[in-house]
Enzyme design. Structure first.
Site, PDB file in Angstrom:
ATOM      1  N   LYS A 151       1.879  23.955  27.518  1.00 23.84           N
ATOM      2  CA  LYS A 151       0.832  23.102  28.068  1.00 23.84           C
ATOM      3  C   LYS A 151       0.063  23.794  29.186  1.00 23.84           C
ATOM      4  O   LYS A 151      -1.070  23.415  29.492  1.00 23.84           O
ATOM      5  CB  LYS A 151       1.429  21.784  28.572  1.00 23.84           C
ATOM      6  CG  LYS A 151       2.048  20.919  27.474  1.00 23.84           C
ATOM      7  CD  LYS A 151       2.513  19.585  28.024  1.00 23.84           C
ATOM      8  CE  LYS A 151       3.376  18.831  27.026  1.00 23.84           C
ATOM      9  NZ  LYS A 151       2.642  18.436  25.813  1.00 23.84           N
ATOM     10  N   CYS A 209       4.781  10.227  21.431  1.00 24.94           N
ATOM     11  CA  CYS A 209       6.150  10.401  21.931  1.00 24.94           C
ATOM     12  C   CYS A 209       6.389   9.576  23.191  1.00 24.94           C
ATOM     13  O   CYS A 209       7.106   9.999  24.108  1.00 24.94           O
ATOM     14  CB  CYS A 209       6.458  11.874  22.190  1.00 24.94           C
ATOM     15  SG  CYS A 209       6.384  12.897  20.713  1.00 24.94           S
ATOM     16  N   HIS A 214       7.530   9.597  28.838  1.00 22.90           N
ATOM     17  CA  HIS A 214       7.614  10.273  27.541  1.00 22.90           C
ATOM     18  C   HIS A 214       9.055  10.148  27.047  1.00 22.90           C
ATOM     19  O   HIS A 214       9.991  10.014  27.831  1.00 22.90           O
ATOM     20  CB  HIS A 214       7.244  11.742  27.756  1.00 22.90           C
ATOM     21  CG  HIS A 214       7.083  12.560  26.518  1.00 22.90           C
ATOM     22  ND1 HIS A 214       8.163  13.042  25.815  1.00 22.90           N
ATOM     23  CD2 HIS A 214       5.981  13.015  25.869  1.00 22.90           C
ATOM     24  CE1 HIS A 214       7.734  13.767  24.791  1.00 22.90           C
ATOM     25  NE2 HIS A 214       6.411  13.758  24.793  1.00 22.90           N
ATOM     26  N   GLN A 260       2.447  17.073  32.119  1.00 24.04           N
ATOM     27  CA  GLN A 260       1.011  16.814  32.111  1.00 24.04           C
ATOM     28  C   GLN A 260       0.368  17.216  33.434  1.00 24.04           C
ATOM     29  O   GLN A 260      -0.727  17.779  33.458  1.00 24.04           O
ATOM     30  CB  GLN A 260       0.748  15.328  31.832  1.00 24.04           C
ATOM     31  CG  GLN A 260       1.230  14.841  30.482  1.00 24.04           C
ATOM     32  CD  GLN A 260       0.520  15.548  29.330  1.00 24.04           C
ATOM     33  OE1 GLN A 260      -0.660  15.889  29.423  1.00 24.04           O
ATOM     34  NE2 GLN A 260       1.240  15.749  28.245  1.00 24.04           N
ATOM     35  N   ASP A 290       9.051  14.868  35.847  1.00 21.38           N
ATOM     36  CA  ASP A 290       8.526  15.440  34.607  1.00 21.38           C
ATOM     37  C   ASP A 290       7.068  15.803  34.881  1.00 21.38           C
ATOM     38  O   ASP A 290       6.202  14.929  34.922  1.00 21.38           O
ATOM     39  CB  ASP A 290       8.642  14.425  33.472  1.00 21.38           C
ATOM     40  CG  ASP A 290       7.958  14.888  32.185  1.00 21.38           C
ATOM     41  OD1 ASP A 290       7.409  16.005  32.165  1.00 21.38           O
ATOM     42  OD2 ASP A 290       7.949  14.116  31.207  1.00 21.38           O
TER      43      ASP A 290
END
Length: 407
Positions: free
Chosen positions: A225, A363, A122, A202, A199
């Site tokens: 999220k 993104c 991302h 998700q 990261d």
């Protein structure tokens, strides 16, 4: 038992008709819907104990401080960090990664060093490293994924070297859905003398995280999220690393002693939380994480993996549809294209059917371009997604494909 239909009753927006018909929300990867428990908790705080934490010597300020620090402990529990002080509240995962790049990177990177990322990152885990490399003279190195979005260990190891100072990698791609083998990556990186940032934006939505098992040095994710509010996220960092990093921002509550000549800074986590914090949002974040933990992370994962298989099957039945990202280890993210139908046109038709998806480069423009596209449609799953949602998407795609083919 995991009863998705009972669970859906907790989400007000999912039970509200749009244009007089049921609403199908397939954009959880962008931002998840919020359960009533999160909304109630935040309203309770605003109505009963709202005050600035850490500052007041009166009852509700002390209560607010307690709630805020309990929220930190909930984040600690959610990712199995060793210490609560290893949790830094930020505005979102983007700020968490910027903090790491600016503070750790600014202090440790120099000319000749390398930062290693994957092609699937991302922008939030690409641009900050790109910038700090430009500032410090370090080099940004990118290791490739396969044409179906698969991680290849040999390619990763080929680009990992003794020049690598940090590996910054997504746990799960927001375009491909690919889940990266974090322990394998971390072990190899540490053997090469490099730090690791994950990261987990998700990944945290769908799967259990154990930072001690992964042994990563940093990990970032966002509340919005994980079924919490927007405006807050978290950075995990090993205590011994954070304690030796300089502050990222400056102001109130992150200081130890201030004179006109010199300022000394507080210990972690306070030194990285300048100014009035998003305290109610942090408490809401904790409530969202509690909601997930009460359902059971393994139960959520099992539910969504069954839906991943079902969604894959249904999308493969749509004429001329190509799923972009078909790695064996894949989460509930489906980017796709249908012939020469522009994704925005497709989304317009789906919106008429009350189905919410996202379009664009998500993104993550470089990986979308690498896969041969400039824009893609994306449907993403959440803990409240049902087979009926997937069926509605399938039926709408069939209708859209037929419409564009005939017109």
């Amino acid at each position: 038992m995991y009863d998705v239909y009972t669970i859906r009753k907790d989400f007000p927006l999912l039970n509200k008709p749009v244009n007089g018909r049921p609403f199908v929300y397939l954009d959880t990867s962008a931002s998840a819907q919020k359960p009533q428990q999160v909304l109630d908790k935040m309203m309770f705080v605003y109505q009963t104990i709202y005050a600035n934490p850490h500052r007041g010597s009166y009852t509700i300020s002390e209560q607010m401080t307690t709630e805020y620090e309990l929220a930190r402990q909930t984040v600690q529990k959610f990712i199995n960090a060793k210490h609560a002080r290893e949790i830094i509240f930020t505005r979102n995962a983007t700020e968490a990664i910027n903090l790491t790049a600016a503070s750790w990177g600014g202090q440790n990177l120099k000319k000749g060093d390398e930062v290693l990322i994957s092609q699937a990152e991302h922008h939030a885990n690409l641009v900050p490293w790109q910038h700090i490399c430009a500032v410090t003279g370090a080099k940004l190195v990118v290791f490739p994924v396969t044409n179906n979005g698969e991680f290849r260990e040999d390619e990763f190891l080929k680009y990992l070297s003794d020049k690598t100072k940090i590996v910054a990698v997504t746990a799960m791609s927001n375009v491909l859905g690919t889940m990266f083998p974090l322990k394998k990556i971390t072990t190899a990186a540490h053997n090469a003398g490099a730090k690791v940032l994950v990261d987990a934006c998700q990944f945290a939505v769908h799967h259990h995280i154990d930072v001690q098992d992964i042994d990563c040095d940093f990990l970032a994710f966002s509340a919005h999220k994980t079924y919490g509010p927007s405006g807050v996220g978290a950075l995990y960092g090993k205590a011994e690393i954070l304690q030796n990093m300089p502050p990222y921002q400056f102001g109130g509550d992150m200081v130890d002693n201030v004179t006109y000549e010199k300022t000394t800074f507080a210990d972690i986590p306070a030194r990285f939380e300048a100014g009035t914090p998003a305290s109610v949002q942090a408490i809401g974040m904790a409530e969202g994480l509690k909601y997930m933990m009460n359902l059971g992370l393994n139960n959520i994962e099992a539910h969504e993996q069954e839906l991943v298989a079902y969604t894959t099957q249904k999308l493969q039945e749509v004429p001329d549809l190509k799923i972009v990202g078909t790695a064996k280890e894949k989460g509930g993210v489906f980017c796709f294209a249908i012939r020469d139908i522009h994704p925005q046109d497709l989304a317009f038709v789906l919106n008429k059917e009350n189905i919410a998806i996202r379009t664009g480069h998500h993104c993550a423009q470089p990986i979308v371009n690498r896969m041969g596209y400039t824009s893609l449609a994306r449907a993403s799953l959440g803990l409240y997604t049902t087979r009926e949602d997937v069926d509605a998407l399938f039926n709408a795609l069939i209708k859209a494909e037929k419409f564009f083919r005939e017109n």
